[in-house]
Design a protein around this motif. Structure first.
Motif, PDB file in Angstrom:
ATOM      1  N   SER A 145     -12.550   2.081   8.982  1.00  0.00           N
ATOM      2  CA  SER A 145     -12.011   1.411  10.165  1.00  0.00           C
ATOM      3  C   SER A 145     -10.547   1.068   9.935  1.00  0.00           C
ATOM      4  CB  SER A 145     -12.790   0.120  10.442  1.00  0.00           C
ATOM      5  OG  SER A 145     -12.543  -0.830   9.408  1.00  0.00           O
ATOM      6  N   ARG A 146      -9.894   0.610  10.983  1.00  0.00           N
ATOM      7  CA  ARG A 146      -8.505   0.162  10.858  1.00  0.00           C
ATOM      8  C   ARG A 146      -8.413  -1.077   9.966  1.00  0.00           C
ATOM      9  NH1 ARG A 146      -3.645   1.282  13.288  1.00  0.00           N
ATOM     10  NH2 ARG A 146      -2.118  -0.432  13.284  1.00  0.00           N
TER      11      ARG A 146
ATOM     12  N   ALA B 104      -2.169   8.763  11.601  1.00  0.00           N
ATOM     13  CA  ALA B 104      -1.317   7.951  12.473  1.00  0.00           C
ATOM     14  C   ALA B 104      -0.968   6.626  11.798  1.00  0.00           C
ATOM     15  CB  ALA B 104      -2.027   7.709  13.805  1.00  0.00           C
ATOM     16  N   PHE B 105      -1.935   6.021  11.123  1.00  0.00           N
ATOM     17  CA  PHE B 105      -1.685   4.763  10.415  1.00  0.00           C
ATOM     18  C   PHE B 105      -0.700   4.974   9.282  1.00  0.00           C
ATOM     19  CE2 PHE B 105      -2.537   1.551   7.194  1.00  0.00           C
ATOM     20  CZ  PHE B 105      -2.603   0.391   7.947  1.00  0.00           C
TER      21      PHE B 105
ATOM     22  N   LYS C  89       2.975   3.110   8.949  1.00  0.00           N
ATOM     23  CA  LYS C  89       3.336   2.250   7.823  1.00  0.00           C
ATOM     24  C   LYS C  89       4.251   2.940   6.806  1.00  0.00           C
ATOM     25  CE  LYS C  89       0.779  -1.262   9.071  1.00  0.00           C
ATOM     26  NZ  LYS C  89       1.394  -2.556   9.481  1.00  0.00           N
ATOM     27  N   ASN C  90       4.681   4.158   7.122  1.00  0.00           N
ATOM     28  CA  ASN C  90       5.538   4.902   6.192  1.00  0.00           C
ATOM     29  C   ASN C  90       4.950   4.938   4.779  1.00  0.00           C
ATOM     30  OD1 ASN C  90       7.641   5.479   8.084  1.00  0.00           O
ATOM     31  ND2 ASN C  90       8.329   3.359   7.879  1.00  0.00           N
ATOM     32  N   MET C  91       3.710   5.375   4.693  1.00  0.00           N
ATOM     33  CA  MET C  91       2.997   5.356   3.414  1.00  0.00           C
ATOM     34  C   MET C  91       3.336   6.596   2.593  1.00  0.00           C
ATOM     35  SD  MET C  91      -0.645   3.721   4.679  1.00  0.00           S
ATOM     36  CE  MET C  91      -1.285   3.449   3.016  1.00  0.00           C
ATOM     37  N   ASN C  92       4.528   6.571   2.012  1.00  0.00           N
ATOM     38  CA  ASN C  92       4.968   7.666   1.154  1.00  0.00           C
ATOM     39  C   ASN C  92       4.225   7.619  -0.182  1.00  0.00           C
ATOM     40  OD1 ASN C  92       7.184   8.883   2.767  1.00  0.00           O
ATOM     41  ND2 ASN C  92       8.027   6.803   2.614  1.00  0.00           N
TER      42      ASN C  92
END
Length: 219
Positions: free
Chosen positions: A153-154, A191-192, A196-199
């Motif tokens: 889930s989110r 998309a999440f 959140k710019n999850m590099n």
């Protein structure tokens, strides 16, 4: 002696060695009971098992001529003689990965000559087991280790982001987000990650569940 519920040859379905050949040794018993667990059958005290010594296991693994060995469960770190097994596998030329639920201290392996690579789960809220996670382990992870967040889930995604940032996990080890099969759309996870710019964080699907029937064992 080890309580082994199954041993089989396959490919790694998850982690940084995903897609590579691996020999799996699955042990009986776990100290958690995650809602989404797909090996609950192996966690039960009455799950059928074969008692094997470390040398028995190594001899069986050697017959397969496969370099990568994954020790899994259940929870392999509950096996009292696990360090002896790891040492013997290492001495026989194998690379060992331990899939652990993240609740058991790994610090004793810090300066071990035969240290395995660890794939540690962080149990997100929907698992029902988050309170058991030992975050002190994040002081002992190394570059070859993996931290895995299984999300449904989110809410889980938000917690994964929070923990990754708090402990700078993507600077210390491989970090993966993995969906609970059939519970969350991977597109939502991408998309999440963009939001959140999850590099330096990887999205990974459970490869073996797409190659074989999701309920099939021994793959």
């Amino acid at each position: 002696m080890f309580k082994v519920v199954e041993m089989f040859e396959s490919i790694n379905g998850e982690g940084y060695k995903a897609g590579q050949l691996a020999y799996f040794v699955r042990f009986q018993g776990c100290n958690m009971n995650c809602v989404y667990c797909d090996t609950k059958w192996a966690n039960k005290k009455d799950a059928p098992y074969q008692l094997m010594s470390a040398q028995d296991i190594v001899s069986k693994v050697n017959e397969a001529h496969i370099k990568n060995v994954t020790l899994t469960g259940g929870e392999p770190m509950l096996q009292e003689e696990i360090e002896e097994l790891i040492r013997l596998l290492y001495e026989n030329g194998h690379e060992v990965e331990i899939e652990t639920n993240g609740s058991i201290d790994i610090s004793s392996y810090d300066h071990c000559d035969y240290r395995p690579s660890f794939t540690l789960d962080y149990k997100c809220p929907d698992s029902g087991m988050e309170k058991f996670v030992d975050v002190m382990n994040y002081d002992h992870i190394q570059e070859k280790d993996t931290i895995k967040f299984v999300c449904s889930s989110r809410i889980d995604l938000k917690k994964a982001y929070e923990i990754i940032e708090k402990y700078a996990l993507n600077k210390k080890a491989h970090v993966y987000l993995s969906p609970v099969f059939g519970k969350i759309d991977p597109q939502e996870m991408v998309a999440f990650m963009l939001e959140k710019n999850m590099n330096d964080v990887n999205l990974q699907l459970q490869m073996h569940k797409f190659i074989w029937d999701p309920e099939e064992r021994g793959v």
